[in-house]
Write a protein that holds these residues in place. Structure first.
Motif, PDB file in Angstrom:
ATOM      1  N   LEU A  23     -22.655  10.101  29.927  1.00  0.00           N
ATOM      2  CA  LEU A  23     -22.258   9.469  31.117  1.00  0.00           C
ATOM      3  C   LEU A  23     -22.221   9.837  32.349  1.00  0.00           C
ATOM      4  O   LEU A  23     -22.857   9.595  33.197  1.00  0.00           O
ATOM      5  CB  LEU A  23     -20.871   8.798  30.850  1.00  0.00           C
ATOM      6  N   ILE A  24     -22.006  11.327  32.290  1.00  0.00           N
ATOM      7  CA  ILE A  24     -22.101  11.910  33.634  1.00  0.00           C
ATOM      8  C   ILE A  24     -23.106  12.949  33.736  1.00  0.00           C
ATOM      9  O   ILE A  24     -23.212  13.573  34.939  1.00  0.00           O
ATOM     10  CB  ILE A  24     -20.760  12.770  33.967  1.00  0.00           C
ATOM     11  N   ARG A  25     -24.016  13.166  32.721  1.00  0.00           N
ATOM     12  CA  ARG A  25     -25.004  14.280  32.899  1.00  0.00           C
ATOM     13  C   ARG A  25     -25.652  14.295  34.020  1.00  0.00           C
ATOM     14  O   ARG A  25     -25.933  15.291  34.841  1.00  0.00           O
ATOM     15  CB  ARG A  25     -25.904  13.930  31.684  1.00  0.00           C
ATOM     16  N   GLN A  26     -26.485  12.968  34.542  1.00  0.00           N
ATOM     17  CA  GLN A  26     -27.343  12.931  35.280  1.00  0.00           C
ATOM     18  C   GLN A  26     -26.728  13.317  36.830  1.00  0.00           C
ATOM     19  O   GLN A  26     -27.185  14.041  37.693  1.00  0.00           O
ATOM     20  CB  GLN A  26     -28.162  11.700  35.602  1.00  0.00           C
ATOM     21  N   PRO A  27     -25.712  12.398  37.398  1.00  0.00           N
ATOM     22  CA  PRO A  27     -24.915  12.558  38.406  1.00  0.00           C
ATOM     23  C   PRO A  27     -24.299  13.976  38.766  1.00  0.00           C
ATOM     24  O   PRO A  27     -24.156  14.458  39.618  1.00  0.00           O
ATOM     25  CB  PRO A  27     -23.827  11.650  38.431  1.00  0.00           C
TER      26      PRO A  27
END
Length: 127
Positions: A23-27
């Motif tokens: 869920l938080i990888r890219q941001p």
């Protein structure tokens, strides 16, 4: 039951931590690349958080295992899920608190004005 119990207490933490990472990888990578300034630093801090999000739930699940050795799979699943989610949320809370203090212009997190990432002369020249 002990093999099934161990599988639940290992797989549930990996699933919860892995879901949080997805869920938080890219941001997270985008934010850390701005804050860290180099690809190597960004990669390092991303991996530190990934290990934390995988390791903390596993540690919590195995350390605070269900005390009743005759407990059913549903009870073990419920406890492992509760401990895993709690550990993921606590890890994210700690990391977010530290991250907020590093973001320039976020005076509300620290109570003091943040320093810009570039020096005054570089900012004037547009660098």
């Amino acid at each position: 039951m002990s093999t099934m119990r161990l599988m639940l207490e290992v797989l549930i933490p990996f699933a919860t931590g892995g879901s949080a990472i997805l869920l938080i990888r890219q941001p997270l990578r985008e934010l850390l690349s701005e804050l860290c300034g180099s690809h190597q630093r960004t990669t390092f801090w991303c991996r530190v958080l990934y290990l934390q999000l995988l390791g903390l739930p596993l540690l919590a699940s195995l350390y605070f295992e269900h005390p009743d050795m005759t407990a059913g799979a549903d009870e073990v699943l419920q406890r492992a899920l509760l401990l895993s989610l709690s550990a993921v949320l606590l890890g994210l809370l700690f990391f977010t608190q530290r991250l907020l203090k590093m973001i320039p212009g976020n005076a509300t997190a620290t109570g003091v004005p943040a320093k810009p990432l570039v020096s005054g002369a570089a900012a004037v020249n547009g660098a």
